[in-house]
Design an enzyme around this catalytic site. Structure first.
Site: not given
Length: 341
Positions: A128, A190, A308
């Protein structure tokens, strides 16, 4: 009064000499960490290194790992989540189930919170985040956009420790995208496709902010920060997934393969597989003949203890099309690129 002017002049000269000495020291540290010399190490980047000193950021980040008394967990984490703009409806578990602020930032999502695009040949978002840049690489030793709308760049070989353009097949294009995870975002990453990981490399580095406020003004922030590079292949060719640390990031952790996580952490590292800003450089390969470890598209691979960035570099069939552009927000599993195979 002449002695006063002399004292001021001496102080200025001493400060300038000290700054230059520090600049050269930082440069030597960057080279020693395995970053190729293509990095454009400007004075602005050096100033950021002074302001966000690695050891000092480690100390500040450790506050996020301080255990919260049970009675105050809910109110403290509610305030933190409200200020950061977190969507609590997606959080797996109650607020008072997180013993530290760091645990809350590296939280998991509820089952079914993200839909993974299952189109054949698709590359999906691993996080996201906001898209900082997306594009094609057209030459060796390439410098590519770090924040597309601002014109800043970073060295691709400097980021990966190798030049992915060197062995590019003739029927393939080399593509990449960079994502920024803000403080309120979900902080796990992911697999961007069915990704077979064969090796990993952990680079020592700094803990500079990766917000567009910084990466849009200083080149090579991604190339000097602490990071973990996972290399392998997907249906379109070679792929590299890079988890980039940032200011106040307590660690980067891997969860898809215990062997690789332990090998990359090195001896004496925390048993939870977190990678701290401790100056280590490690390289690990999965056992020969094992064929690598395959993470299915959209499956969780690891995460960060605070905000990050993620960079993905990959080969794709010629004619592949981007489905997003710089500046847009994306969620895990959203299609980023459609290949023609």
């Amino acid at each position: 009064m002449w002695w006063l002017y002399q004292g001021v002049a001496f102080t200025v000269v001493l400060a300038a000499a000290t700054a230059e000495w520090q600049y050269q020291r930082f440069w030597k540290q960057i080279v020693a960490a395995g970053n190729p010399a293509e990095i454009s190490f400007t004075r602005l980047l050096f100033l950021l290194c002074l302001l966000f000193d690695r050891e000092r950021m480690h100390l500040v980040a450790s506050i996020c790992d301080t255990q919260l008394p049970t009675l105050i967990r809910f109110p403290v984490l509610w305030v933190v989540s409200t200020v950061m703009g977190c969507d609590l409806s997606e959080v797996k578990g109650a607020l008072d189930s997180f013993p530290t602020i760091g645990d809350f930032f590296s939280r998991e999502l509820r089952e079914g919170s993200r839909q993974i695009d299952a189109a054949p040949g698709a590359v999906v978002s691993p996080a996201d985040a906001r898209v900082l840049a997306a594009g094609c690489v057209s030459n060796l030793n390439a410098r590519v956009a770090q924040v597309q709308v601002k014109g800043t760049t970073f060295s691709l070989p400097g980021l990966l420790g190798t030049d992915p353009f060197m062995d590019l097949p003739k029927d393939r294009e080399l593509m990449y995208f960079a994502l920024h995870l803000g403080p309120g975002d979900y902080h796990r990453f992911h697999a961007p496709a069915s990704f077979t990981v064969e090796s990993g490399r952990r680079f020592s580095g700094e803990g500079l902010p990766v917000s567009p406020l910084v990466t849009g003004r200083a080149n090579d922030v991604f190339s000097v920060n602490e990071r973990v590079v996972l290399s392998g292949s997907w249906s379109g060719g070679r792929m590299h997934l890079v988890a980039v640390g940032a200011a106040h990031v307590r660690g980067i952790f891997l969860e898809f393969d215990p062997h690789l996580a332990k090998a990359m952490a090195g001896s004496g590292a925390p048993t939870d597989g977190a990678y701290y800003l401790d100056g280590r450089v490690t390289t690990a390969e999965l056992p020969k003949g094992a064929g690598g470890v395959t993470a299915s598209s959209g499956s969780m691979m690891g995460g960060f203890r605070l905000g990050s960035a993620v960079v993905c570099v990959f080969e794709a069939p010629a004619g592949s099309m981007w489905k997003v552009k710089a500046g847009e927000r994306v969620k895990v599993g959203q299609q980023i690129l459609s290949s023609c195979e």
